[in-house]
Design a protein around this motif. Structure first.
Motif, PDB file in Angstrom:
ATOM      1  N   PRO A   1      -5.778  -2.227  -1.441  1.00 59.13           N
ATOM      2  CA  PRO A   1      -4.309  -2.236  -1.510  1.00 59.13           C
ATOM      3  C   PRO A   1      -3.814  -1.773  -2.881  1.00 59.13           C
ATOM      4  CG  PRO A   1      -5.167  -4.461  -1.690  1.00 59.13           C
ATOM      5  CD  PRO A   1      -6.341  -3.581  -1.467  1.00 59.13           C
ATOM      6  N   THR A   2      -2.587  -1.285  -2.916  1.00 59.76           N
ATOM      7  CA  THR A   2      -2.010  -0.873  -4.202  1.00 59.76           C
ATOM      8  C   THR A   2      -1.671  -2.116  -5.028  1.00 59.76           C
ATOM      9  OG1 THR A   2      -1.002   0.908  -2.915  1.00 59.76           O
ATOM     10  CG2 THR A   2      -0.300   0.706  -5.204  1.00 59.76           C
TER      11      THR A   2
ATOM     12  N   THR B   1      -3.040   0.347   8.545  1.00 65.98           N
ATOM     13  CA  THR B   1      -3.280   0.187   7.104  1.00 65.98           C
ATOM     14  C   THR B   1      -3.690  -1.250   6.802  1.00 65.98           C
ATOM     15  OG1 THR B   1      -1.550   1.820   6.745  1.00 65.98           O
ATOM     16  CG2 THR B   1      -2.239   0.565   4.834  1.00 65.98           C
TER      17      THR B   1
ATOM     18  N   ILE C   1      -7.262  -2.500   5.236  1.00 67.07           N
ATOM     19  CA  ILE C   1      -7.364  -3.313   4.016  1.00 67.07           C
ATOM     20  C   ILE C   1      -8.181  -4.580   4.293  1.00 67.07           C
ATOM     21  CG2 ILE C   1      -6.005  -4.739   2.404  1.00 67.07           C
ATOM     22  CD1 ILE C   1      -3.872  -2.518   2.494  1.00 67.07           C
TER      23      ILE C   1
ATOM     24  N   LYS D   1       0.863  -1.193   0.000  1.00 66.29           N
ATOM     25  CA  LYS D   1       0.000   0.000   0.000  1.00 66.29           C
ATOM     26  C   LYS D   1       0.896   1.237   0.000  1.00 66.29           C
ATOM     27  CE  LYS D   1      -3.606   2.530   0.142  1.00 66.29           C
ATOM     28  NZ  LYS D   1      -4.558   2.570  -0.978  1.00 66.29           N
TER      29      LYS D   1
END
Lengths: 244, 684
Positions: A53-54, A42, A46, A10
């Protein structure tokens, strides 16, 4: 039941909060330990669907949680760290509100609310406005709402913050007593809170899993004095980070 | 000084204070415009007449003729005459003073002293030359109570944020343990609030003057204050600008006294609600005492209890109190009383702060009663809980009640202004209302002949009078009778012009069925005359809509509770509930605003002929498409609702992205509402 996180990253601007985080949670109580900025919040956001999430993938029993949507949300209970709860609701109204949002049946909801209010020792103030509650009372109310909807996965973010020693033990036992057949993740700074109830401790450092194992095994593995216990492990793993 | 700077910094960084500042400033503007619109005289007519007199385009003698039918003209004449006779007025004061001195009942020490002082004060005014410029607007400004109420509410917000908030989070007790945690802290809090209150007061004052000058025309502030119609008897020599400054400062001192009392109530009360109740009790007691004193004819009592603080005319009226048989200037005594209230309020606050236990208790007033009444009732169901959250929790019920109050304030007692010409125009159009027929054209032709005959008759009467054939009395009676008939002519001429337009339009119509329709009601709803009210309605609708929507959708982001709610299975259900509620709220606001306007118009004018083409209304002659008036009305409502709905959706959508109620409301105010306000005020 398996909640598997594979290569979760992330990115917030130039800051990487989670960096290739991989771990599989199975039934049991997990203690998520880490200093500020380790990426615990974080990770929780998520897992609770609040943030995407990235990169990476999260699956529950093999299915992507972001595709399951409502089916997944039905199975999670979350106790956030912040204590801003609607001050104008009574404790009972708030639990009613959360219970309905969690899809609880209206007929049985009253009994469940009564049950959990008794469990968290709030029955005497159940019909008072939340605005009149102390920090500890709000904390216990948030814990009570986590159990509503009978979730399979429960995430507690700093559940014992602001509680007195007696209440901490009470909350600790409450979480442990309701853990059968569920995945319970307890994020905290307070090592003692999870030492006695956690089946597994996940030490999170700079967005990655630093160590993960049963408490006694971690003590042994890290070569820490058994008298120091998990606290010694924590100090050893995060000493460098703390000094930074 | 450190305490003051620290408190000031805290307040300047407090978003709630700035939010209250902007909302109250905006509400003040809205209420002030409503107040001006509630004037019995039409401000634009008044402004135009004054402008024409001031530029020399119109002589005062010219408007004497209009005075009979026009309230505006009558008002201007009265004002003009008062200013012209100012020297006579000054002489009269001197003569009356001399006469009173010889009357036995005025022989007490106070009376003699008062007469002498008055005589001297007015003698100093010799040489003052008030000028006529049309002061109705600025006089109405000075007599407006609303802006004081707005600033008092802001003073309450400042006290709650300055005192009660620190009490709530325990900071007040913490401060007590510090080196400077004594009376300096309380004084620092008071002064910081006083500075921000001054800013608010200045903004409210200046913006209202600005609106006044736009509505009633500019004021030459270098003229003597005696040029103002309501202040012709003002006993001091100063110009309007200096008077404004004095008014501003005196009222500010009064506001500081109120601030001191509100701060004291916050200091000694366990929570905001208790402080509010105590403030209300004090205001009610002071108001009652002031009222009783006024009824008993005791001006001193009336003013001491605050009766004059809101009223410039009364506050600055020339008056000397009887203080131990001495005549003392009332203004001076009033100011001293305010200063005493300020000092006493601060002193008690300081003593309380230093010697009593400071605690906060959120138990609401009447909670036991509420528990007894509603104890058995539990709010169940997501919809009910959501409603409770919005209306009771976030107190949006008060916003809704405020909307109803504003609408009530706008329309209660609002009368439709009818000029002679309009009355007869309506009369003639109603005579021919309906289809275009030959009979109606004949009727108009016969009426025209009647008017021609009347004019000939009038000329004959004049000739006979000039020739000495009839007496002055007979001439007067005949003249009055003919003039009464001829008064109908301007309205009749307008009607004929309208008929010519309809007949012409009917000739080259392309299927449009035109009829004779009295258009004022429709014009107020959709035509030229509705532009001003359309903007005001849009401002009200969007302001109330946006405030309620922001609390409905965005408050969860502010409290970050959305992070918890979003993890639940049915949080999407909330969106559906909120959508239904949004529609209900917007429909309610729409019906309340536009429905009331519609009812008010139909109460005054029958909306007949709605089945005819929209081209039947002269003001709608340029309409692009040919539909009936009723269809056009419906289309206008639908388009309006659609635009409002789109703006609301856009507001919520952007709000969810921004996730900040403060920025969102501020942004909405700047983008949508402020331009509308500007357009409304400037008459664009």
């Amino acid at each position: 039941m398996e909640l598997a996180l594979k290569g979760i990253t992330k990115q917030y601007g130039s800051k990487r909060a989670l960096d290739d985080f991989s771990y599989s949670f199975e039934e049991g109580v997990y203690g998520l330990l880490g200093p500020n900025g380790a990426g615990k919040s974080t990770l929780i956001k998520i897992i609770t669907h609040s943030v995407k999430p990235t990169g990476g993938e999260i699956t529950l029993d093999g299915d992507d949680i972001f595709k399951q949507k409502e089916e997944y949300r039905k199975r999670i209970g979350y106790m956030p760290q912040q204590q801003t709860i609607y001050p104008f609701y009574t404790g009972r109204q708030f639990l009613n509100y959360m219970g309905l949002l969690k899809g609880e049946d209206r007929k049985s909801l009253d009994d469940k609310i009564q049950f959990y209010l008794e469990k968290v020792n709030l029955i005497s103030v159940a019909d008072k406005k939340i605005g009149t509650y102390s920090g500890g009372m709000k904390q216990r109310l948030l814990i009570a709402q986590t159990f509503l909807g009978d979730p399979d996965i429960m995430i507690f973010d700093e559940p014992t913050a602001g509680l007195d020693p007696k209440e901490r033990i009470h909350v600790r036992n409450l979480i442990h007593d309701n853990s059968a057949g569920k995945i319970i993740i307890v994020a905290t700074h307070v090592v003692q809170d999870i030492e006695s109830i956690a089946d597994c401790i996940v030490l999170q450092k700079e967005g990655k899993v630093a160590e993960a194992d049963a408490p006694d095994k971690l003590v042994e593995k890290m070569g820490v004095d058994p008298d120091q216990g998990l606290e010694g492990v924590y100090m050893k793993v995060f000493e460098e980070t703390e000094l930074k | 000084m450190v305490c003051l700077v620290n408190e000031l910094r805290n307040m300047l960084h407090n978003r709630k204070i700035w939010m209250a500042f902007l909302i109250l400033l905006f509400l003040n503007g809205v209420f002030y415009v409503l107040y001006i619109n509630a004037d019995t005289l039409d401000h634009s007519t008044y402004r135009d007449m004054c402008n024409r007199i001031n530029t020399g385009e119109l002589e005062i003698g010219d408007i004497l003729m209009e005075a009979q039918e026009s309230g505006e003209a009558q008002d201007i004449i009265d004002e003009y005459m008062a200013v012209a006779d100012y020297d006579i007025y000054l002489e009269k004061v001197q003569t009356e003073a001399d006469n009173n001195r010889d009357i036995s009942i005025f022989q007490s020490r106070y009376s003699i002293n008062n007469i002498e002082k008055t005589k001297q004060a007015y003698a100093k005014l010799k040489g003052v030359q008030p000028e006529f410029f049309g002061s109705r607007g600025i006089c109405r400004f000075f007599g407006y109570y609303g802006m004081i109420i707005v600033v008092v509410i802001f003073a309450a917000v400042l006290s709650i944020e300055g005192v009660m908030r620190d009490k709530k989070n325990g900071l007040l007790n913490l401060y007590k343990t510090t080196r400077k945690g004594d009376s300096r802290l309380v004084i620092g809090k008071y002064l910081a609030s006083a500075i921000i209150l001054l800013l608010m007061w200045a903004c409210v004052y200046v913006s209202d003057i600005f609106i006044t000058e736009i509505m009633y025309g500019a004021v030459d502030k270098s003229l003597p204050v005696q040029s103002l119609a309501d202040y012709i008897d003002f006993g001091y020599r100063m110009n309007i600008y200096q008077f404004m400054l004095a008014d501003f400062l005196c009222k500010y001192i009064g506001l500081l006294a109120v601030l001191s009392l509100i701060m004291l109530m916050n200091m000694i009360s366990a929570n905001e609600a208790m402080a509010f109740v105590k403030c209300i009790i004090i205001v009610a007691l002071a108001g009652a005492a002031s009222g009783v004193a006024k009824l008993a004819g005791n001006e001193l009592g009336y003013r001491v209890f605050g009766g004059s603080i809101f009223n410039s005319e009364r506050f600055f009226g020339y008056l000397n109190y009887n203080i131990f048989n001495n005549a003392v200037s009332a203004i001076m005594v009033d100011i001293i009383i305010f200063v005493v209230i300020i000092v006493v309020g601060i002193c008690i606050s300081c003593v309380y702060f230093m010697n009593k236990e400071i605690y906060y208790n959120q138990i609401m007033i009447g909670s036991r009663l509420k528990a007894r009444l509603f104890g058995g009732y539990r709010i169940r169901g997501l919809g009910a809980l959501e409603s409770y959250k919005l209306w009771i929790g976030y107190k949006m019920i008060f916003v809704l009640l405020l909307l109803v109050f504003i609408i009530g304030y706008m329309y209660y007692g609002k009368t439709m202004k009818w000029g002679i010409s309009e009355i007869y125009y309506r009369y003639y159009v109603n005579q021919i209302a309906g289809d275009v027929t030959e009979e109606k054209m004949d009727y108009l032709e016969s009426e025209k002949e009647n008017f021609d005959k009347l004019r000939l008759e009038y000329e004959e009467v004049i000739q006979k009078y000039d020739a000495g054939e009839i007496s002055y009395d007979k001439y007067n009676r005949a003249n009055d009778s003919i003039q009464e008939q001829l008064n109908k002519e301007p309205g009749f001429d307008r009607c004929r012009e309208y008929v010519e337009y309809v007949v012409e339009k009917n000739k080259d119509n392309d299927g449009a069925e035109l009829g004779f329709v009295y258009d004022r009601g429709y014009d107020l709803l959709i035509g030229d005359k509705s532009v001003e009210s359309r903007r005001l309605n849009a401002i009200m609708f969007l302001t109330f809509g946006f405030i309620i929507l922001s609390f409905m959708y965005l408050s969860d982001y502010k409290d970050k509770i959305n992070e918890l709610v979003m993890t639940t299975e049915k949080y999407r259900t909330l969106d559906s509930i909120k959508t239904i509620k949004s529609v209900a709220v917007l429909v309610f606001a729409y019906v309340a605003i536009y429905g009331t306007e519609f009812l008010w118009i139909t109460k005054n004018i029958d909306l007949e002929g709605s089945g005819y083409s929209i081209y039947s209304l002269y003001s709608m002659r340029e309409t692009a498409f040919n539909v009936t008036i009723l269809q056009y009305l419906i289309i206008v409502q639908l388009v309006r609702i659609l635009i409002f709905a789109l703006l609301s959706v856009l507001f919520v959508f952007i709000g969810k992205k921004v996730k900040n109620t403060f920025y969102m409301l501020g942004g909405a105010l700047l983008i949508v509402v402020l331009p509308l306000v500007f357009m409304y005020v400037s008459g664009m």
